[in-house]
Enzyme design. Sequence first.
Site, mmCIF file in Angstrom:
data_model
loop_
_atom_site.group_PDB
_atom_site.id
_atom_site.type_symbol
_atom_site.label_atom_id
_atom_site.label_comp_id
_atom_site.label_asym_id
_atom_site.label_seq_id
_atom_site.Cartn_x
_atom_site.Cartn_y
_atom_site.Cartn_z
ATOM 1 N N GLY A 1 18.282 95.583 31.703
ATOM 2 C CA GLY A 1 18.196 95.271 33.126
ATOM 3 C C GLY A 1 16.844 94.684 33.469
ATOM 4 O O GLY A 1 16.154 94.123 32.599
ATOM 5 N N CYS A 2 16.450 94.788 34.715
ATOM 6 C CA CYS A 2 15.169 94.246 35.169
ATOM 7 C C CYS A 2 14.030 94.772 34.307
ATOM 8 O O CYS A 2 13.883 95.979 34.132
ATOM 9 C CB CYS A 2 14.939 94.621 36.629
ATOM 10 S SG CYS A 2 13.337 94.108 37.264
#
Length: 423
Positions: free
Chosen positions: A42-43
Amino acid sequence: MKIFFIVNIFIIKRVFVRIVLLLFLFLISIHAKEQNIGFAAGCFWGVEKHFESLEGVKSAVSGYAGGNYPNPSYKKVLSYRYDTPKGIVNYTETVKVIYDDSKISTEDLIKSFWELHDPTQKNRQGNDFGNNYRSAIFYTTKEQKEVAFHTKEEYQKLLNKAGYGKIVTQILPFKNFYKAEAYHQDYLKKHPNGYCPNHSTGVKFKVQKQKSISPLGGKEIIVIEAKDCPFCKKFKKDVLSGYRGSIPLRVAAPHELKGFKIKSKLNATPTILFIDRGAEVFAHKGYMSAKEFYKALGAFKLGKDSEAYKVAFNKGTDARFCKRYEKFKDTGDGVFIDTLSGDILFDTKDRFNSHSGWLSFYKAVPGSVEFREDNSFGMHRIEVVAKKSGIHLGHVFNRADGRKRFCINATVLEFVPREKIKK
């Protein structure tokens, strides 16, 4: 003499060779301990912060990996996240981790990756959608590859038991890593008043007795936190460490909640939940300052339309001889506390009857209040506010005898008998 000289030269050469050899072996040993691997979960802001916090990790750098075009930028990667041209493989946000495998094993490192996020979500993590958020492990050694696959199988079994789907994580060689722009590096350190993304499934490799909490039945506050979340630690230090209020406050992980009716997605930490009889009334995601927290607590405990809230946050004034005043003017021995923070503000030993219709004290407990100039209504007065919660308490005036009169609103106080004061 000549023989002695030759012998000395021979000894010096042998010592020099030994030193060079030892230095060479030392450098090899350092290199053998140091490895690098790439993780996409993810981020990269939260992923970077997670791995930086692990003992044995030397560095964690945000960047891009897994794509096939040159010199990716954040803007370019985002432009391809939904619609990728034919022949183009987009990059995923990746953190390059350099670690000392004598201090943290490859297996422990990769297991922490699986537990960090939800590897069953394809091309997303939480509310972040796109192929640039896809889950991946990028290995640099045969051992890393083997560990990645066997821990994947092990974690899949645990996820199946917990009701999750199939793991979609890519496991690929670590190639074409590009360091991300400078503003992405240590992003969460540079922005300390935000929140940490929380995409963990809560499924752990080590089977432990699961802690759980259930509703208490009335009003309560629950702070959702995660291990190694810097905003959780900051909130705990700035706010929770000093909270002594009457509304119960507990800290938990998302999977520990049992029997609650929660409306908010618990995908960020800290998340502060304001609960009444097991149901969420409202929530706040991310760090809250003390001022923000106590204003939210005021709305929750007192009600935004109450006289007490208007006094506390809109500098209102109790009616003279109000019910609360009548209740507090002749209490027994004890102290008056901030209705929100629980801080002790005034002592009955300093209370006196000024016949004004408001509670009056000669002084406040040292260090419990602050003073501010108040020029409202065409008057010059000194306002008294609670130091911790920042709520308006009243005003302080000079008396003819040289003493002070703290004129205080009763609706923002609570009384505690001396024998019940918490030590």
